[in-house]
Enzyme design. Structure first.
Site, PDB file in Angstrom:
ATOM      1  N   ASP A  22       0.813  -1.082  -0.279  1.00  0.00           N
ATOM      2  CA  ASP A  22       0.221   0.691   0.225  1.00  0.00           C
ATOM      3  C   ASP A  22       1.038   1.476   0.124  1.00  0.00           C
ATOM      4  O   ASP A  22       2.053   1.558   0.482  1.00  0.00           O
ATOM      5  CB  ASP A  22      -1.078  -0.094   1.041  1.00  0.00           C
ATOM      6  CG  ASP A  22      -1.638   1.231   1.300  1.00  0.00           C
ATOM      7  OD1 ASP A  22      -2.479   1.077   0.362  1.00  0.00           O
ATOM      8  OD2 ASP A  22      -1.919   1.673   2.296  1.00  0.00           O
TER       9      ASP A  22
ATOM     10  N   GLU B 204      14.605 -14.984   0.143  1.00  0.00           N
ATOM     11  CA  GLU B 204      15.321 -16.077   0.897  1.00  0.00           C
ATOM     12  C   GLU B 204      14.011 -17.492   0.530  1.00  0.00           C
ATOM     13  O   GLU B 204      14.420 -18.602   0.984  1.00  0.00           O
ATOM     14  CB  GLU B 204      15.032 -15.816   2.355  1.00  0.00           C
ATOM     15  CG  GLU B 204      16.521 -15.162   3.081  1.00  0.00           C
ATOM     16  CD  GLU B 204      15.742 -14.601   3.880  1.00  0.00           C
ATOM     17  OE1 GLU B 204      15.314 -14.829   4.375  1.00  0.00           O
ATOM     18  OE2 GLU B 204      16.664 -13.021   4.288  1.00  0.00           O
TER      19      GLU B 204
HETATM   20  C1  NOJ Z   1      -4.063   2.857  -0.934  1.00  0.00           C
HETATM   21  C2  NOJ Z   1      -5.397   2.070  -0.813  1.00  0.00           C
HETATM   22  O1  NOJ Z   1      -6.288   0.995  -1.868  1.00  0.00           O
HETATM   23  C3  NOJ Z   1      -6.360   2.686   0.061  1.00  0.00           C
HETATM   24  O2  NOJ Z   1      -7.409   1.796  -0.218  1.00  0.00           O
HETATM   25  C4  NOJ Z   1      -6.322   3.343   0.968  1.00  0.00           C
HETATM   26  O3  NOJ Z   1      -7.700   4.267   1.249  1.00  0.00           O
HETATM   27  C5  NOJ Z   1      -4.600   4.439   1.003  1.00  0.00           C
HETATM   28  N1  NOJ Z   1      -4.023   3.215   0.313  1.00  0.00           N
HETATM   29  C6  NOJ Z   1      -4.572   4.731   2.411  1.00  0.00           C
HETATM   30  O4  NOJ Z   1      -4.525   3.387   2.827  1.00  0.00           O
END
Ligand code: NOJ
Length: 546
Positions: A210, A263
C-alpha cells in the site's frame, strides 16, 4: 505449499498471472453480521478456481478500527475479529493452495492506525521521546505553534497535520487516524521486515504494498508549502525531489524486501501500489526490487483508440527496459467501476456524481458494459499479468446513489460531504438472485445492493454462455493457451480500430469507433458481444481470432 504440477508453472508465475482482488468486507459473509470475512472467502474459493484465476489478493484483514476500511492497521500480526481468526486465515491459505490458487496479502507500511501500540506510546511519551521518533511529529508554526508545520493536504481532504494535546503536530497523508511512520527510523524498517516474515512463514505467496511510493519522505526543516501538489492523486505533478512522493531512496527499502522474499522457496513476490508520474513506474520493478507495479496509467485511460495504443506501447516499453512483465488493471476498490466509467459523460464531476448544472448524469449502462467487456478481452490478450477486481466478472456497475447515512469512506466525511468517495465500488457481491443480501451472507449487507443485481448474480450468470462471467472464464481459459507473457506485433493502430497479434498467432481486435469494422481472416475464438450478420465487429466490441 504450491509446487510443480500447477496449471501455471514457468518459474516466474506472476509474469502472466491473473490475480483476483478480494475486497474482504464485501466478498462473502460467512458469519451473518453483514460484513464479509475469511471463512466466507474460503467457502467461495472453488468459484474463483473455476473462474480460472491464478491468485487472489486479499485487502487488509488485520485488527483495525476501520477508519479507512482496514487500511488503518492496529496490529499487523493478527486478524480483525469481524473477519475471523488466524486459524481461519490458515484454513483459507490451505484451501487456496489445494485449489492451485496463490494468495497475496496487503501490507500497509506508510501509516499505522492511531490505535496501534506504537502510536499510543508516542502520544503518552511526549515531545522529543524515542516513541515519537517512529512517527512524524513536528512543532507548529507561529509564535505559539498553533499553525501546522506546512500547508500539506491529506489525500482524503483536509489538512495532513493534526495537533495533539501537548501542542505538537503529526503528519498523516490520509486520515488523522492513520499517522505516517518515519521510514528513516531503523526500528520501523526492522519491524516491517519482521511483519513480512510473519506472513511469509504462514505461507503467503506475496504482498501488495500500500502507498509504496510514499514511504520515504524529506521532512528536514524548514518544510516547504506545496499546495495541491502535496496530494498524490494527480500523477501529472511528477515534481523532482518531491518531499513526500516517489523519492529515490524509497527503492532501498524494496531492495531489502526483495532479499527477504528471495529467501523463501519458491520465492515470494510483491506488487507496488505506486501512483507515480509516467515513466517512473519501471523503477519499482527493477531486477533487484519488486516483481510488479500496478499500471494505473492503463486504468486511467479513457475509452479511445489512440489513448489505448499509446498506453500499451508506453507500458510495454517501460517494463521491457527493466526486464519486468507489465501489469494491467481496469478497476479496484478505490476507483469508479469501469463498467460505469466508460459510459460517464465527460463533464461529470465524479466526486459528487453531478453534472456542472447540478443535475444527475444519465449513464447508459448497456454502453458501459459493452465497453467493459471489450476492455476485458483487450486486457486479457496483452502480454503480462492482469488484475481483476471482484465483481467486474459479473459486469457490476458503480452504485452512486447509496443512502448518505450509510457512506463509510473517510473521503465523504473529510471532504465536508462534497466527495461521495469509494463506497460505490465496494458494494457486496451478489452471489444468488434472492435473499436478504443476494447470497452474500445470511443477513443484510453492510451496504445495500441495487435491485438489478439479482439478475446479474453469480448463480444467474454461471450457466448463461452469453454472460459476462462466462466471457471472463472463457477468456481466462483461452489466455492460458494463446496469450500470457511475451510481446505483441501491431496490426492496426487506429483511428478507430486497434489490433495486435501475439506470438501464438492470436489476434485481438477492438473497435472503438462508431461503425462496424472488418475482422482479419481466421476463426473467432471469442468476442465480447455478438458480431454483425455479415461477420463484422460492431462498435465497442472486441474479438480474439486465430
Ligand atoms: C491505497 C488503498 O488502496 C486505499 O484504499 C487506502 O485508502 C489508501 N491506500 C491509504 O491506505
Amino acid at each position: 505449499m504450491i509446487d510443480a504440477g500447477m496449471a501455471n508453472q514457468r518459474g516466474q508465475w506472476w509474469r502472466d498471472a491473473v490475480i483476483y482482488q478480494v475486497y474482504v468486507r464485501s466478498f462473502s459473509d460467512g458469519t451473518g453480521d453483514g460484513v464479509g470475512d475469511l471463512p466466507g472467502i474460503t467457502r467461495r474459493l472453488t468459484q474463483l478456481a473455476d473462474l480460472g484465476v491464478d491468485a487472489i489478493w486479499l485487502t487488509p484483514f488485520y485488527p483495525s478500527p476501520m477508519a479507512d476500511g482496514g487500511y488503518d492497521v492496529a496490529d499487523y500480526r493478527d486478524v480483525e475479529p469481524q473477519f475471523g481468526t488466524l486459524a481461519d486465515f490458515d484454513d483459507l491459505i490451505a484451501r487456496a493452495h489445494q485449489l492451485g490458487l496463490r494468495v497475496i496479502v496487503d501490507i500497509v507500511p506508510n501509516h499505522t492506525s492511531d490505535r496501534h501500540a506504537w502510536f499510543q506510546a508516542a502520544l503518552a511519551a511526549g515531545p522529543g521521546s524515542p516513541e515519537r521518533a517512529r512517527y512524524l511529529f513536528r512543532d507548529g508554526r507561529g509564535p505559539d505553534g498553533a499553525q501546522p508545520p506546512a500547508d500539506w493536504m491529506s489525500n482524503f481532504g483536509g489538512p495532513a497535520w493534526t495537533r495533539v494535546a501537548d501542542g505538537q503536530w503529526y503528519l498523516h497523508l490520509f486520515t488523522p487516524e492513520q499517522p505516517d511512520l518515519d521510514w528513516s527510523h531503523p526500528q520501523v524498517r526492522a519491524e516491517f521486515e519482521a511483519i513480512l516474515r510473519f506472513w511469509l512463514d504462514r505461507e503467503v505467496d506475496g504482498f501488495r504494498i500500500d502507498v509504496a511510493h510514499g514511504l520515504s519522505k524529506n521532512l528536514v526543516e524548514p518544510l516547504t508549502d506545496l499546495g495541491a501538489a502535496s496530494v498524490d492523486k494527480n500523477l501529472r505533478y511528477g515534481l523532482d525531489d518531491h518531499p513526500l512522493w516517489d523519492r529515490d531512496d524509497v527503492h532501498e527499502i524494496y531492495r531489502d524486501w526483495r532479499k527477504i522474499l528471495d529467501e523463501y522457496s519458491p520465492p515470494r513476490i510483491a506488487v507496488a501500489e505506486a501512483w507515480v508520474a509516467p515513466g517512473r513506474l519501471g523503477r519499482y520493478v527493477r531486477g533487484d526490487e519488486l516483481h510488479q507495479a500496478f499500471n494505473f496509467q492503463f486504468l486511467l485511460t479513457p475509452w479511445e483508440c489512440g489513448a489505448f495504443t499509446e498506453v500499451i506501447d508506453e507500458s510495454l516499453a517501460e517494463s521491457a527496459e527493466v526486464g519486468a512483465a507489465t501489469t494491467w488493471v481496469l478497476s479496484n476498490h478505490d476507483v469508479i467501476r469501469h463498467a460505469t466509467r466508460y459510459a460517464l459523460p465527460m463533464q461529470v464531476d465524479a466526486a459528487q456524481w453531478l453534472l456542472s448544472d447540478g443535475t444527475q448524469p444519465t449513464i447508459d449502462a448497456a454502453l458501459g458494459l459493452r465497453r467493459a467487456r471489450a476492455a476485458t478481452l483487450l486486457m486479457m490478450a496483452l502480454p503480462g499479468s492482469a488484475y481483476v477486481y471482484q465483481g467486474e466478472e459479473l459486469g457490476l456497475f458503480e452504485v452512486p446513489d447509496l443512502p448518505r447515512e450509510l457512506l463509510q469512506d473517510p473521503t465523504w466525511h473529510r471532504s465536508g460531504h462534497h466527495d461521495k468517495g469509494r463506497d460505490g465500488c465496494r458494494v457486496p457481491i451478489p452471489w444468488e438472485p434472492d435473499g436478504p443480501s443476494l447470497g452474500f451472507g445470511p443477513g443484510a449487507p453492510w451496504l445495500p445492493q441495487p435491485q438489478q443485481w439479482s439478475a446479474i448474480s453469480h448463480a444467474r450468470q454461471v450457466d448463461d454462455p452469453s454472460s459476462t462471467l462466462r466471457l471472463y472464464s472463457e477468456a481466462l481459459r483461452l489466455r492460458r493457451q494463446f496469450a500470457g507473457d511475451g510481446s505483441l506485433r501491431w496490426i492496426e493502430k487506429g483511428p478507430h480500430v486497434l489490433a495486435f497479434q501475439r506470438e501464438s498467432g492470436l489476434a485481438c481486435v477492438v473497435n472503438f469507433g462508431p461503425d462496424d469494422a472488418a475482422l482479419p481472416a481466421g476463426e473467432v475464438l471469442v468476442a465480447s458481444g455478438p458480431l454483425t450478420g455479415a461477420g463484422r465487429l460492431p462498435a465497442d466490441t472486441a474479438a480474439w481470432i486465430v
